[in-house]
Design a protein around this motif. Structure first.
Motif, PDB file in Angstrom:
ATOM      1  N   ALA A  60     -12.228 106.663  98.003  1.00 38.53           N
ATOM      2  CA  ALA A  60     -10.911 107.227  98.421  1.00 38.53           C
ATOM      3  C   ALA A  60      -9.844 107.043  97.410  1.00 38.53           C
ATOM      4  O   ALA A  60      -9.723 106.076  96.398  1.00 38.53           O
ATOM      5  CB  ALA A  60     -10.484 106.177  99.582  1.00 38.53           C
ATOM      6  N   THR A  61      -9.215 108.098  96.842  1.00 39.76           N
ATOM      7  CA  THR A  61      -8.082 107.986  95.941  1.00 39.76           C
ATOM      8  C   THR A  61      -6.973 107.238  96.435  1.00 39.76           C
ATOM      9  O   THR A  61      -6.390 106.422  95.907  1.00 39.76           O
ATOM     10  CB  THR A  61      -7.803 109.475  95.737  1.00 39.76           C
ATOM     11  N   THR A  62      -6.885 107.348  97.833  1.00 46.44           N
ATOM     12  CA  THR A  62      -5.542 106.980  98.312  1.00 46.44           C
ATOM     13  C   THR A  62      -5.835 106.395  99.711  1.00 46.44           C
ATOM     14  O   THR A  62      -6.557 107.109 100.531  1.00 46.44           O
ATOM     15  CB  THR A  62      -4.549 107.914  98.464  1.00 46.44           C
ATOM     16  N   MET A  63      -5.110 105.176  99.752  1.00 44.63           N
ATOM     17  CA  MET A  63      -5.233 104.627 101.324  1.00 44.63           C
ATOM     18  C   MET A  63      -4.081 104.294 101.688  1.00 44.63           C
ATOM     19  O   MET A  63      -3.154 104.183 101.010  1.00 44.63           O
ATOM     20  CB  MET A  63      -6.035 103.346 101.167  1.00 44.63           C
ATOM     21  N   PHE A  64      -3.896 104.681 103.068  1.00 40.33           N
ATOM     22  CA  PHE A  64      -2.450 104.431 103.838  1.00 40.33           C
ATOM     23  C   PHE A  64      -2.653 103.322 104.720  1.00 40.33           C
ATOM     24  O   PHE A  64      -3.698 102.988 105.306  1.00 40.33           O
ATOM     25  CB  PHE A  64      -1.974 105.712 104.319  1.00 40.33           C
ATOM     26  N   TRP A  65      -1.551 102.640 105.015  1.00 41.21           N
ATOM     27  CA  TRP A  65      -1.314 101.604 105.975  1.00 41.21           C
ATOM     28  C   TRP A  65      -0.242 101.781 106.921  1.00 41.21           C
ATOM     29  O   TRP A  65       0.880 102.276 106.408  1.00 41.21           O
ATOM     30  CB  TRP A  65      -1.055 100.198 105.260  1.00 41.21           C
ATOM     31  N   TYR A  66      -0.521 101.800 108.190  1.00 41.08           N
ATOM     32  CA  TYR A  66       0.292 102.154 109.360  1.00 41.08           C
ATOM     33  C   TYR A  66       0.277 100.898 110.265  1.00 41.08           C
ATOM     34  O   TYR A  66      -0.587 100.201 110.281  1.00 41.08           O
ATOM     35  CB  TYR A  66      -0.123 103.362 110.176  1.00 41.08           C
ATOM     36  N   ARG A  67       1.375 100.871 110.751  1.00 41.59           N
ATOM     37  CA  ARG A  67       1.582  99.856 112.010  1.00 41.59           C
ATOM     38  C   ARG A  67       2.093 100.703 113.190  1.00 41.59           C
ATOM     39  O   ARG A  67       2.805 101.437 113.205  1.00 41.59           O
ATOM     40  CB  ARG A  67       2.945  99.227 111.406  1.00 41.59           C
ATOM     41  N   GLN A  68       1.489 100.188 114.239  1.00 41.77           N
ATOM     42  CA  GLN A  68       1.878 100.793 115.620  1.00 41.77           C
ATOM     43  C   GLN A  68       2.202  99.584 116.693  1.00 41.77           C
ATOM     44  O   GLN A  68       1.328  98.964 117.000  1.00 41.77           O
ATOM     45  CB  GLN A  68       0.690 101.792 115.950  1.00 41.77           C
ATOM     46  N   PHE A  69       3.262  99.872 117.091  1.00 42.91           N
ATOM     47  CA  PHE A  69       3.692  98.901 118.340  1.00 42.91           C
ATOM     48  C   PHE A  69       3.152  99.527 119.502  1.00 42.91           C
ATOM     49  O   PHE A  69       3.064 100.847 119.729  1.00 42.91           O
ATOM     50  CB  PHE A  69       5.116  98.910 118.271  1.00 42.91           C
ATOM     51  N   PRO A  70       3.125  98.703 120.633  1.00 40.09           N
ATOM     52  CA  PRO A  70       2.496  99.261 121.887  1.00 40.09           C
ATOM     53  C   PRO A  70       3.484 100.273 122.422  1.00 40.09           C
ATOM     54  O   PRO A  70       4.524 100.418 122.453  1.00 40.09           O
ATOM     55  CB  PRO A  70       2.832  97.916 122.694  1.00 40.09           C
ATOM     56  N   LYS A  71       2.517 101.475 122.938  1.00 42.71           N
ATOM     57  CA  LYS A  71       3.009 102.723 123.226  1.00 42.71           C
ATOM     58  C   LYS A  71       3.971 103.389 122.340  1.00 42.71           C
ATOM     59  O   LYS A  71       4.806 104.248 122.830  1.00 42.71           O
ATOM     60  CB  LYS A  71       3.861 102.375 124.683  1.00 42.71           C
ATOM     61  N   GLN A  72       3.870 103.067 121.151  1.00 44.94           N
ATOM     62  CA  GLN A  72       4.600 103.712 119.968  1.00 44.94           C
ATOM     63  C   GLN A  72       3.663 104.449 119.033  1.00 44.94           C
ATOM     64  O   GLN A  72       2.532 104.575 119.019  1.00 44.94           O
ATOM     65  CB  GLN A  72       5.687 102.748 119.395  1.00 44.94           C
ATOM     66  N   SER A  73       4.586 105.110 118.129  1.00 46.48           N
ATOM     67  CA  SER A  73       3.733 105.982 117.326  1.00 46.48           C
ATOM     68  C   SER A  73       3.286 105.413 115.985  1.00 46.48           C
ATOM     69  O   SER A  73       3.702 103.864 115.977  1.00 46.48           O
ATOM     70  CB  SER A  73       4.712 107.354 116.856  1.00 46.48           C
ATOM     71  N   LEU A  74       2.738 106.016 115.193  1.00 49.31           N
ATOM     72  CA  LEU A  74       2.410 105.300 113.802  1.00 49.31           C
ATOM     73  C   LEU A  74       3.335 105.349 112.924  1.00 49.31           C
ATOM     74  O   LEU A  74       3.996 106.440 112.691  1.00 49.31           O
ATOM     75  CB  LEU A  74       1.070 105.648 113.217  1.00 49.31           C
ATOM     76  N   MET A  75       3.849 104.215 112.234  1.00 48.10           N
ATOM     77  CA  MET A  75       4.791 104.039 111.165  1.00 48.10           C
ATOM     78  C   MET A  75       4.115 103.870 109.789  1.00 48.10           C
ATOM     79  O   MET A  75       3.324 102.912 109.716  1.00 48.10           O
ATOM     80  CB  MET A  75       5.913 103.108 111.605  1.00 48.10           C
TER      81      MET A  75
END
Lengths: 113, 117
Positions: free
Chosen positions: B30-45
């Motif tokens: 993997a060249t690049t990795m991304f980290w997302y956060r998701q609160f309940p019933k919400q989208s990925l940030m």
């Protein structure tokens, strides 16, 4: 900030019916993708449509893209109970940093058996 | 192919402790990795973007000192939540882009559920 806005936020249908979800975005894009997420799980990539494409099919999925309206729709035909999940659109922007996907708020689809 | 794993899948910790989450690309580099956060019933940030061997790029509003990201190899990125507090409780998801792949080729891990007591 979230670029995509899906509607409806929640959709409940009977098995066998078709489900249509919409996504709108604000800036110019390179690609638009749709993902599915089962409750508490990771994302599954469904389909990608490029900005120069208008329609794409994959099995029971049909995606349309209208760049003039900055909107896309995902149609799932002949739905099944197993299609119950949240569906998100995600865009990557043209002209800016092309590393990032911006996700919409999602549509929670419930398919009742 | 293109499998991304995360470990642990869930973790419960006490307030003030640090928690490390691993993201591995199992069958590709993997060249690049991304980290997302998701609160309940919400989208990925999107929280941050990390490239192997270089410092992560954090999104506006994400505290660098709180969310430490290390991308030590082409198959491993780690997210450490330092001095975790209950408001850090969330679902953390990573994704990875294969070497030579475009941004649209992001493969997502199954997520890690963090609960801070």
């Amino acid at each position: 900030s979230q670029q995509g806005e899906e509607d409806p936020q929640a959709l409940s249908i009977q098995e066998g019916e078709n489900a249509t979800m919409n996504c709108s975005y604000k800036t110019s894009i390179n690609n638009l993708q749709w993902y599915r997420q089962n409750s508490g799980r990771g994302l599954v990539h469904l389909i990608l449509i490029r900005s120069n494409e208008r329609e794409k099919h994959s099995g029971r999925l049909r995606v349309t893209l209208d760049t003039s309206k900055k909107s896309s729709s995902l149609l799932i035909t002949a739905s099944r109970a197993a299609d119950t999940a949240s569906y998100f659109c995600a865009t990557d922007r043209s002209g800016g940093s092309n590393y990032k996907l911006t996700f919409g708020k999602g549509t929670l689809l419930t398919v009742n058996p | 192919g293109a499998v991304v794993s995360q470990h642990p899948s869930w973790v419960i910790c006490k307030s003030g402790t640090s928690v490390k989450i691993e993201c591995r690309s199992l069958d590709f580099q993997a060249t690049t990795m991304f980290w997302y956060r998701q609160f309940p019933k919400q989208s990925l940030m999107l929280m941050a973007t990390s490239n192997e061997g270089s410092k992560a790029t954090y999104e506006q509003g994400v505290e660098k000192d709180k969310f430490l990201i290390n991308h030590a190899s082409l198959t491993l990125s780690t997210l450490t939540v330092t001095s975790a507090h209950p408001e850090d409780s969330s679902f953390y998801i990573c994704s990875a882009t294969p070497v030579g792949g475009g941004v649209y080729e992001q493969f997502f891990g199954p997520g890690t559920r963090l609960t801070v007591l």
